[in-house]
Design an enzyme around this catalytic site. Sequence first.
Site, mmCIF file in Angstrom:
data_model
loop_
_atom_site.group_PDB
_atom_site.id
_atom_site.type_symbol
_atom_site.label_atom_id
_atom_site.label_comp_id
_atom_site.label_asym_id
_atom_site.label_seq_id
_atom_site.Cartn_x
_atom_site.Cartn_y
_atom_site.Cartn_z
ATOM 1 N N CYS A 257 0.801 -1.240 0.000
ATOM 2 C CA CYS A 257 0.000 0.000 0.000
ATOM 3 C C CYS A 257 0.827 1.280 0.000
ATOM 4 O O CYS A 257 0.496 2.234 -0.711
ATOM 5 C CB CYS A 257 -0.985 0.007 1.155
ATOM 6 N N HIS B 279 -2.513 0.421 7.375
ATOM 7 C CA HIS B 279 -2.867 0.556 5.963
ATOM 8 C C HIS B 279 -2.914 2.033 5.580
ATOM 9 O O HIS B 279 -3.398 2.865 6.343
ATOM 10 C CB HIS B 279 -4.210 -0.097 5.663
ATOM 11 N N ASP C 133 -7.836 4.122 -3.516
ATOM 12 C CA ASP C 133 -6.909 3.184 -2.903
ATOM 13 C C ASP C 133 -6.461 2.160 -3.944
ATOM 14 O O ASP C 133 -7.264 1.356 -4.419
ATOM 15 C CB ASP C 133 -7.594 2.477 -1.726
#
Length: 273
Positions: free
Chosen positions: A73, A110, A125
């Site tokens: 991420c 995250h 995202d």
Amino acid sequence: MWSGDRLDLDGYLERIGYGGELRPDLATLAAVQRAHTAAVPFENLDVLLGRPVALDLPGLERKLVRGGRGGYCYEQNSLLAAALERIGFDVAARGARNRTRGDALLPVTHALLVVTVDGEPWLVDAGFGANGPTEPVPLRPGSGTTQGDWDFGVAEEDEGLLVLRTRRTGEPWRDLYAFAPQRLYPVDFALMNHWSSTHPASFFTGRLVAMLPGRTRRLALVQRELVRWLPGGHEERSAVAPEELPGTVEREFGIRLPGRDAAELVRILAAGE
């Protein structure tokens, strides 16, 4: 904030296969996110191989753009943030707690983006792997969007906590992650990245992960199990032998490893049997 002024935008657009308009509007935002998530796989191979995960722009371009690799991420969303900033979008970041791994309270590890278009915030995202959205999600509690075979929506809990949720057609909603409306910065990504890439309790240390989201087909390889979510609600699971892993990550995820890295990957996975 995201070094967008220094990004090789042409190189990035070629990497994700995007040749459309570049305007700071919702259509461009959705198209870039779709292209990015389709082209750049989610993966943690550098963590498994014991290498530092660089988040500086030159390092991201070297690995994800010119190197044909993917990332997790912090890498994915840092690169996407730089591209969106360069195009002219207002980009901010948030930190979330993963809710897909049972009832345990996990740390905030995250990283996601919030992009404002015409005064309206959108959750963007590219770094939540096989479960993540492939297009922007309206950041309004109670609203949602359908992306192929999956629905995504945002709910609100106590103290202003926001929760990204998903469901496949005909299935109940389930939480993906929860986040507070607190702005994060690249320096915060660096701190979370250090924990995720080195701490023994991290999901990414000592475990191979490669994933690709999609509108009708999603893939996840965790250690030696490959899962395919296919159109019509079908699911396929298969075991992958250690010696098959280099070929599998190339064929399924487009990750081509140098021979030395491929051999080390096989050794690590075989040792874990």
